[in-house]
Design a protein around this motif. Structure first.
Motif, PDB file in Angstrom:
ATOM      1  N   MET A   1       1.173  -1.408   0.159  1.00 43.05           N
ATOM      2  CA  MET A   1       0.287   0.151   0.114  1.00 43.05           C
ATOM      3  C   MET A   1       0.928   1.445  -0.203  1.00 43.05           C
ATOM      4  SD  MET A   1      -2.768   0.947   2.763  1.00 43.05           S
ATOM      5  CE  MET A   1      -4.148  -0.400   2.035  1.00 43.05           C
ATOM      6  N   LYS A   2       0.525   2.173  -0.841  1.00 37.77           N
ATOM      7  CA  LYS A   2       1.211   3.097  -0.839  1.00 37.77           C
ATOM      8  C   LYS A   2       0.712   4.650   0.019  1.00 37.77           C
ATOM      9  CE  LYS A   2       2.762   3.074  -5.812  1.00 37.77           C
ATOM     10  NZ  LYS A   2       2.914   3.973  -7.089  1.00 37.77           N
ATOM     11  N   ILE A   3       1.053   4.943   1.306  1.00 42.87           N
ATOM     12  CA  ILE A   3       0.837   6.159   2.043  1.00 42.87           C
ATOM     13  C   ILE A   3       1.950   7.145   2.384  1.00 42.87           C
ATOM     14  CG2 ILE A   3       0.695   6.425   4.280  1.00 42.87           C
ATOM     15  CD1 ILE A   3       0.354   3.230   5.251  1.00 42.87           C
ATOM     16  N   ALA A   4       1.530   8.503   1.662  1.00 40.80           N
ATOM     17  CA  ALA A   4       1.625   9.692   2.516  1.00 40.80           C
ATOM     18  C   ALA A   4       1.167  10.116   3.293  1.00 40.80           C
ATOM     19  CB  ALA A   4       1.176  10.385   1.132  1.00 40.80           C
ATOM     20  N   ILE A   5       2.329  11.309   4.006  1.00 44.93           N
ATOM     21  CA  ILE A   5       1.507  11.118   5.926  1.00 44.93           C
ATOM     22  C   ILE A   5       2.879  12.326   5.508  1.00 44.93           C
ATOM     23  CG2 ILE A   5       2.861  10.750   8.002  1.00 44.93           C
ATOM     24  CD1 ILE A   5       3.210   8.021   7.648  1.00 44.93           C
ATOM     25  N   ASP A   6       1.975  13.194   6.400  1.00 47.36           N
ATOM     26  CA  ASP A   6       2.348  15.066   6.998  1.00 47.36           C
ATOM     27  C   ASP A   6       2.246  14.699   8.333  1.00 47.36           C
ATOM     28  OD1 ASP A   6       2.553  17.452   7.242  1.00 47.36           O
ATOM     29  OD2 ASP A   6       0.553  18.119   5.471  1.00 47.36           O
ATOM     30  N   SER A   7       3.214  15.173   8.320  1.00 43.83           N
ATOM     31  CA  SER A   7       3.751  14.673  10.375  1.00 43.83           C
ATOM     32  C   SER A   7       3.532  16.353  10.927  1.00 43.83           C
ATOM     33  CB  SER A   7       5.065  14.267  10.160  1.00 43.83           C
ATOM     34  OG  SER A   7       6.345  14.654  10.673  1.00 43.83           O
ATOM     35  N   ALA A   8       3.245  17.287   9.699  1.00 40.09           N
ATOM     36  CA  ALA A   8       3.077  18.907  10.690  1.00 40.09           C
ATOM     37  C   ALA A   8       4.431  19.136  11.125  1.00 40.09           C
ATOM     38  CB  ALA A   8       1.489  18.988  11.291  1.00 40.09           C
ATOM     39  N   ASN A   9       5.450  18.744  10.978  1.00 33.39           N
ATOM     40  CA  ASN A   9       6.664  18.796  10.972  1.00 33.39           C
ATOM     41  C   ASN A   9       6.608  18.449  13.155  1.00 33.39           C
ATOM     42  OD1 ASN A   9       8.061  19.439   8.869  1.00 33.39           O
ATOM     43  ND2 ASN A   9       7.033  21.402   8.730  1.00 33.39           N
ATOM     44  N   GLY A  10       6.103  17.891  13.454  1.00 35.60           N
ATOM     45  CA  GLY A  10       5.406  17.485  14.778  1.00 35.60           C
ATOM     46  C   GLY A  10       6.592  16.603  15.471  1.00 35.60           C
ATOM     47  N   ALA A  11       4.896  16.394  16.897  1.00 37.32           N
ATOM     48  CA  ALA A  11       5.952  14.940  16.958  1.00 37.32           C
ATOM     49  C   ALA A  11       5.803  13.971  16.626  1.00 37.32           C
ATOM     50  CB  ALA A  11       4.980  15.004  18.692  1.00 37.32           C
ATOM     51  N   SER A  12       5.175  13.853  15.417  1.00 37.70           N
ATOM     52  CA  SER A  12       5.136  12.058  14.575  1.00 37.70           C
ATOM     53  C   SER A  12       5.973  11.827  14.119  1.00 37.70           C
ATOM     54  CB  SER A  12       4.026  11.929  14.586  1.00 37.70           C
ATOM     55  OG  SER A  12       3.369  12.910  13.422  1.00 37.70           O
ATOM     56  N   TYR A  13       6.897  13.270  13.107  1.00 33.80           N
ATOM     57  CA  TYR A  13       7.865  13.014  12.112  1.00 33.80           C
ATOM     58  C   TYR A  13       8.216  11.619  12.160  1.00 33.80           C
ATOM     59  CZ  TYR A  13      12.288  14.750  14.970  1.00 33.80           C
ATOM     60  OH  TYR A  13      13.682  14.673  15.802  1.00 33.80           O
ATOM     61  N   ARG A  14       9.079  11.313  13.713  1.00 37.11           N
ATOM     62  CA  ARG A  14       9.427   9.991  13.117  1.00 37.11           C
ATOM     63  C   ARG A  14       8.609   8.477  13.669  1.00 37.11           C
ATOM     64  NH1 ARG A  14      13.794  12.396  17.359  1.00 37.11           N
ATOM     65  NH2 ARG A  14      12.419  11.504  18.881  1.00 37.11           N
ATOM     66  N   VAL A  15       7.607   8.912  14.650  1.00 36.04           N
ATOM     67  CA  VAL A  15       6.388   7.582  15.447  1.00 36.04           C
ATOM     68  C   VAL A  15       5.843   7.145  13.638  1.00 36.04           C
ATOM     69  CG1 VAL A  15       5.080   6.601  16.726  1.00 36.04           C
ATOM     70  CG2 VAL A  15       7.156   8.318  17.378  1.00 36.04           C
ATOM     71  N   ALA A  16       5.203   8.060  13.305  1.00 37.15           N
ATOM     72  CA  ALA A  16       4.593   7.584  12.209  1.00 37.15           C
ATOM     73  C   ALA A  16       4.999   6.856  10.562  1.00 37.15           C
ATOM     74  CB  ALA A  16       3.707   8.993  11.446  1.00 37.15           C
ATOM     75  N   PRO A  17       6.387   7.900  10.725  1.00 34.89           N
ATOM     76  CA  PRO A  17       6.573   6.584   9.061  1.00 34.89           C
ATOM     77  C   PRO A  17       7.216   5.160   9.816  1.00 34.89           C
ATOM     78  CG  PRO A  17       7.673   9.254   9.028  1.00 34.89           C
ATOM     79  CD  PRO A  17       6.803   8.508  10.841  1.00 34.89           C
ATOM     80  N   ALA A  18       7.893   5.312  10.895  1.00 37.81           N
ATOM     81  CA  ALA A  18       8.504   4.175  10.906  1.00 37.81           C
ATOM     82  C   ALA A  18       7.324   3.632  10.957  1.00 37.81           C
ATOM     83  CB  ALA A  18       9.730   4.134  12.801  1.00 37.81           C
ATOM     84  N   LEU A  19       6.409   3.887  12.281  1.00 36.44           N
ATOM     85  CA  LEU A  19       5.086   2.794  12.060  1.00 36.44           C
ATOM     86  C   LEU A  19       4.280   1.699  10.907  1.00 36.44           C
ATOM     87  CD1 LEU A  19       2.914   1.185  13.676  1.00 36.44           C
ATOM     88  CD2 LEU A  19       1.415   3.679  13.450  1.00 36.44           C
TER      89      LEU A  19
ATOM     90  N   ARG B   1       5.735   1.517   7.831  1.00 35.27           N
ATOM     91  CA  ARG B   1       7.183   0.937   7.079  1.00 35.27           C
ATOM     92  C   ARG B   1       7.579  -0.266   7.189  1.00 35.27           C
ATOM     93  NH1 ARG B   1      10.605   6.541   5.914  1.00 35.27           N
ATOM     94  NH2 ARG B   1       9.771   7.028   4.565  1.00 35.27           N
ATOM     95  N   THR B   2       6.993  -0.118   9.158  1.00 33.85           N
ATOM     96  CA  THR B   2       7.101  -2.476   9.832  1.00 33.85           C
ATOM     97  C   THR B   2       5.489  -3.025   9.515  1.00 33.85           C
ATOM     98  OG1 THR B   2       6.519  -0.772  12.059  1.00 33.85           O
ATOM     99  CG2 THR B   2       8.364  -0.607  11.626  1.00 33.85           C
ATOM    100  N   LEU B   3       5.113  -2.438   8.836  1.00 32.35           N
ATOM    101  CA  LEU B   3       3.768  -3.149   8.658  1.00 32.35           C
ATOM    102  C   LEU B   3       3.768  -3.593   7.028  1.00 32.35           C
ATOM    103  CD1 LEU B   3       0.743  -1.306  10.111  1.00 32.35           C
ATOM    104  CD2 LEU B   3       1.722  -3.466  10.772  1.00 32.35           C
ATOM    105  N   GLY B   4       5.048  -2.853   6.624  1.00 36.09           N
ATOM    106  CA  GLY B   4       5.032  -3.542   5.122  1.00 36.09           C
ATOM    107  C   GLY B   4       4.771  -2.240   3.714  1.00 36.09           C
ATOM    108  N   ALA B   5       3.915  -0.967   4.139  1.00 32.98           N
ATOM    109  CA  ALA B   5       3.860   0.438   3.607  1.00 32.98           C
ATOM    110  C   ALA B   5       4.557   1.028   2.555  1.00 32.98           C
ATOM    111  CB  ALA B   5       2.535   1.414   4.078  1.00 32.98           C
ATOM    112  N   GLU B   6       4.427   1.380   1.515  1.00 30.73           N
ATOM    113  CA  GLU B   6       5.139   2.544   0.929  1.00 30.73           C
ATOM    114  C   GLU B   6       4.780   3.367   1.304  1.00 30.73           C
ATOM    115  OE1 GLU B   6       6.164   3.573  -3.953  1.00 30.73           O
ATOM    116  OE2 GLU B   6       5.585   1.741  -3.260  1.00 30.73           O
TER     117      GLU B   6
END
Length: 447
Positions: free
Chosen positions: A173-191, A193-198
């Motif tokens: 699955m292709k997922i685009a993320i906008d972390s708002a330059n905020g607190a999720s900037y590391r956690v959201a992409p890592a999560l 990606r570990t589930l197999g998404a692009e």
């Protein structure tokens, strides 16, 4: 002086209304309060978002906690809902998060959770306010002073928890993320990606000054364009502390909190997991949500504006999902507060189970036009509309005219001499005419 705690902790312009002295006193007072309640040395988990003022405020807050005789479990930059979860995970007596959520970078805030990860009730906040001027006279010394412990596995623990709330396989699955330059900037992409998404990410290089600036859940235009450019299956926009989620479908259209609640509520119902076949929302959620849920045998209960009132209603009656149009959504069986990452997991799970695109699922919720008009009234008469029979009679007439295809919501302003008139219906011209007419009547009667 008015009440220090608002609906979401203590907030203000950093280094002005929210000063270092206030942060220090809050840390000290909360620690004294916990010591008095539990008769032991308390531990408080502390996290923050990416604002430049977070460095100085966390230093002052943690100094107050340790000077009051409490230990700090330091979590670093991490989403607000992660602080709620990690407070429970590490067995802390309370949690504190330094963030102003979706607000501009010059603002900041301090919010506390109890040991169970829930926001503090009003009476506890009142006790803290009352104690702010009384502390500092009997500070502990020697071995009774608190110390700081760095919880270096905090992000890993939180990601493992997020993966446990939904069995999710999104390989390819292709997922685009906008972390708002905020607190999720590391956690959201890592999560994801570990589930197999692009995973493709924008607005994930925080400078301390760019949090929420033209990005995130309150400014999704860049993510909409990015989804269209990259051919992503879904876009996920978080706010600065990642307790909210606004989605973008594969065509680049916004999918707000109302539509996310409808999709997830129906998914829960189909799996027999929607408690009492009910979703909780505020009075500001669009009538389209209510109509869509009713068509699938789901009841909508409305509360006052504010996620704390949604949560109170959910806890009181055991409902499983509730939230706001802004994307602040609570899944009570998984979390004690709104969590944008949990919401994203639940939404992706619903998409996978239904085997349909986000645009198809979001299309089940009609969007009724809403018109908001401010009526300027005497400040001491803002609440009098509930006693004025002429106004009440006109409201009843409008509601009868729209029948079950419209609503009237009256909200006195908490800070200005205004009564806000919101009318919603299936015909924009009619809605606008009725809202303007009712606002004029309220001005005539209450000025």
């Amino acid at each position: 002086m008015g009440r220090l705690f608002g609906t979401d902790g203590v907030r203000g312009v950093a280094n002005d209304e929210l000063s270092l002295e206030l942060a220090y006193k809050l840390g000290e007072t909360v620690t004294y309060t916990l010591k008095k309640e539990n008769d032991k040395k308390p531990a408080i988990a502390v996290g923050r978002d990416t604002r430049v003022s977070g460095d100085m405020l966390e230093a002052a807050l943690m100094a107050g906690i340790m000077a009051g005789g409490g230990d700090v479990y330091y979590l670093g930059v991490i989403p607000t809902p992660a602080v709620a979860y990690l407070t429970r995970h590490y067995g802390a007596d309370a949690g504190a998060v330094i963030s102003a959520s979706h607000n501009p970078m010059e603002f900041n805030g301090i919010k506390f959770f109890n040991g169970d990860g829930f926001k503090l009730p009003d009476e506890v906040e009142d006790d803290i306010e009352a104690g702010l001027e009384k502390n500092g006279c009997c500070r502990p010394t020697g071995m009774e002073i608190g110390r700081r412990y760095d919880m270096k596995d905090a992000e890993e623990v939180y990601i493992d928890f997020l993966k446990s709330v939904e069995e999710l396989d999104i390989k390819g699955m292709k997922i685009a993320i906008d972390s708002a330059n905020g607190a999720s900037y590391r956690v959201a992409p890592a999560l994801f990606r570990t589930l197999g998404a692009e995973v493709r990410v924008i607005n994930n290089v925080p400078t301390g000054f760019n949090i929420n600036h033209g990005c995130g859940s309150t400014h999704i235009e860049a993510l909409q364009e990015y989804v269209r450019e990259t051919g992503a299956d879904i876009g996920l926009a978080f706010d600065g502390d990642a307790d909210r989620l606004i989605a973008v479908d594969e065509k680049g259209n916004e999918v707000n909190g109302d539509r996310i609640m409808a999709i997830c509520g129906l998914d829960l119902k189909e799996r027999g997991l929607l408690s009492k076949d009910t979703v909780v929302a505020t009075v500001m959620s669009n009538l389209g949500l209510e109509v869509a849920l009713k068509e699938h045998g789901i009841k909508l209960i409305r509360t006052r504006v504010g996620d704390r009132y949604v949560l109170e209603e959910m806890k009181r009656h055991g409902y499983s999902i509730g939230g706001e149009q802004s994307g602040h959504i609570i899944f009570l069986e998984s979390s004690t507060t709104g969590d944008g990452l949990i919401t994203a997991m639940k939404l992706l799970g619903a998409l996978k189970r239904r085997g349909r695109t986000l645009s198809e699922l979001a299309g089940m919720v009609p969007d009724f036009p809403q018109v908001l008009v401010n009526a300027r009234v005497a400040n001491n008469k803002k609440e009098f509309y509930v006693e004025d029979e002429v106004i009440l009679s006109e409201i009843r007439r409008i509601e009868a005219h729209f029948d079950d295809r419209g609503r009237v919501v009256i909200r006195p302003s908490g800070t200005e001499p205004l009564v806000r008139v919101m009318i919603e219906g299936d015909n924009l011209e009619e809605v606008k005419r009725e809202a303007e007419g009712l606002a004029r009547l309220i001005e005539e009667r209450l000025s």
